[in-house]
Design a protein around this motif. Sequence first.
Motif, short mmCIF file in Angstrom:
data_model
loop_
_atom_site.label_atom_id
_atom_site.label_comp_id
_atom_site.label_asym_id
_atom_site.label_seq_id
_atom_site.Cartn_x
_atom_site.Cartn_y
_atom_site.Cartn_z
N ALA A 177 10.44 -23.05 5.01
CA ALA A 177 10.24 -22.22 6.20
C ALA A 177 11.21 -22.62 7.31
CB ALA A 177 8.80 -22.34 6.68
N GLY A 178 11.40 -23.92 7.50
CA GLY A 178 12.33 -24.38 8.52
C GLY A 178 13.76 -23.97 8.23
N LEU A 179 14.16 -24.05 6.98
CA LEU A 179 15.52 -23.64 6.61
C LEU A 179 15.71 -22.15 6.83
CD1 LEU A 179 15.90 -25.78 3.37
CD2 LEU A 179 17.09 -26.14 5.55
N ILE A 180 14.72 -21.36 6.46
CA ILE A 180 14.80 -19.91 6.65
C ILE A 180 14.82 -19.58 8.15
CG2 ILE A 180 13.55 -17.73 6.31
CD1 ILE A 180 12.60 -19.02 3.58
N TRP A 181 14.02 -20.28 8.92
CA TRP A 181 14.02 -20.11 10.37
C TRP A 181 15.42 -20.38 10.93
CZ3 TRP A 181 12.44 -24.47 14.08
CH2 TRP A 181 12.39 -24.01 15.40
N GLY A 182 16.05 -21.45 10.45
CA GLY A 182 17.39 -21.78 10.92
C GLY A 182 18.41 -20.72 10.56
N ILE A 183 18.28 -20.12 9.39
CA ILE A 183 19.22 -19.07 8.98
C ILE A 183 19.10 -17.85 9.89
CG2 ILE A 183 19.71 -17.37 7.16
CD1 ILE A 183 18.97 -19.58 5.11
N PHE A 184 17.88 -17.46 10.21
CA PHE A 184 17.65 -16.22 10.94
C PHE A 184 17.48 -16.40 12.46
CE2 PHE A 184 16.44 -15.07 6.61
CZ PHE A 184 17.23 -13.93 6.45
N TYR A 185 17.62 -17.62 12.95
CA TYR A 185 17.48 -17.84 14.38
C TYR A 185 18.55 -17.03 15.11
CZ TYR A 185 16.02 -20.15 18.61
OH TYR A 185 15.50 -20.39 19.86
N PRO A 186 18.18 -16.32 16.19
CA PRO A 186 19.13 -15.41 16.85
C PRO A 186 20.39 -16.08 17.41
CG PRO A 186 16.89 -15.10 17.71
CD PRO A 186 16.85 -16.26 16.76
N ASP A 187 20.27 -17.30 17.88
CA ASP A 187 21.43 -18.02 18.42
C ASP A 187 21.99 -18.88 17.27
OD1 ASP A 187 23.05 -20.11 19.50
OD2 ASP A 187 22.07 -19.88 21.45
N ALA A 188 23.17 -18.52 16.79
CA ALA A 188 23.75 -19.18 15.60
C ALA A 188 23.91 -20.68 15.78
CB ALA A 188 25.08 -18.54 15.25
N ASP A 189 24.31 -21.11 16.98
CA ASP A 189 24.50 -22.55 17.21
C ASP A 189 23.17 -23.30 17.11
OD1 ASP A 189 27.25 -22.43 17.52
OD2 ASP A 189 27.11 -22.06 19.68
N VAL A 190 22.14 -22.76 17.73
CA VAL A 190 20.81 -23.37 17.63
C VAL A 190 20.32 -23.31 16.19
CG1 VAL A 190 18.41 -23.23 18.40
CG2 VAL A 190 20.27 -22.88 20.05
N GLY A 191 20.56 -22.18 15.53
CA GLY A 191 20.18 -22.03 14.13
C GLY A 191 20.81 -23.10 13.24
N GLN A 192 22.05 -23.43 13.50
CA GLN A 192 22.71 -24.48 12.73
C GLN A 192 22.06 -25.84 12.98
OE1 GLN A 192 26.86 -23.97 13.74
NE2 GLN A 192 27.21 -22.79 11.88
N HIS A 193 21.64 -26.10 14.21
CA HIS A 193 20.95 -27.35 14.50
C HIS A 193 19.60 -27.41 13.77
CE1 HIS A 193 23.99 -27.70 17.61
NE2 HIS A 193 23.61 -28.94 17.81
N ILE A 194 18.92 -26.29 13.73
CA ILE A 194 17.65 -26.22 13.00
C ILE A 194 17.90 -26.47 11.52
CG2 ILE A 194 15.78 -24.67 12.27
CD1 ILE A 194 16.11 -23.30 15.08
N GLN A 195 18.93 -25.85 10.97
CA GLN A 195 19.28 -26.05 9.57
C GLN A 195 19.59 -27.52 9.30
OE1 GLN A 195 22.41 -23.32 8.30
NE2 GLN A 195 21.56 -21.78 9.67
N LEU A 196 20.36 -28.13 10.17
CA LEU A 196 20.72 -29.54 9.99
C LEU A 196 19.49 -30.45 10.02
CD1 LEU A 196 24.00 -29.71 12.08
CD2 LEU A 196 23.79 -29.99 9.58
N PHE A 197 18.56 -30.15 10.92
CA PHE A 197 17.34 -30.95 10.97
C PHE A 197 16.58 -30.86 9.66
CE2 PHE A 197 12.75 -31.17 11.50
CZ PHE A 197 12.62 -32.46 11.93
#
Length: 120
Positions: free
Chosen positions: A61-81
Amino acid sequence: MTISVVLVAIIALLHIYILYLEMFLWATPKGQKAFGTTAQVAQDSKGLAFNQGLYNGFLAAGLIWGIFYPDADVGQHIQLFFLSCVLIAGIVGSLTAKRSILYIQAVPALVAIVAVLMKW
């Protein structure tokens, strides 16, 4: 779609599959084969596996959230976490449960981390 997004999505799908194996197939022959357990061990640890499967679902769920997060930079941080969580879980799993977890879980997470950091 970038290479990093594809890799993160594959890892998310892998964790959804692990969720399915742990939560619903743990005590079946397929689950026993996947995790190297016996029928008795699988039956005795079914509740623990269900809980562990849920955690894998949270990683997905966290990885999917990171992919679809509207702000790409924040999404990448979510993905990295969440990729870091997968990497650590894979290392710990390979040391405490089954060595192959290193190659199934940790190495793909590390490759995806590099891809996200390199913005591939």
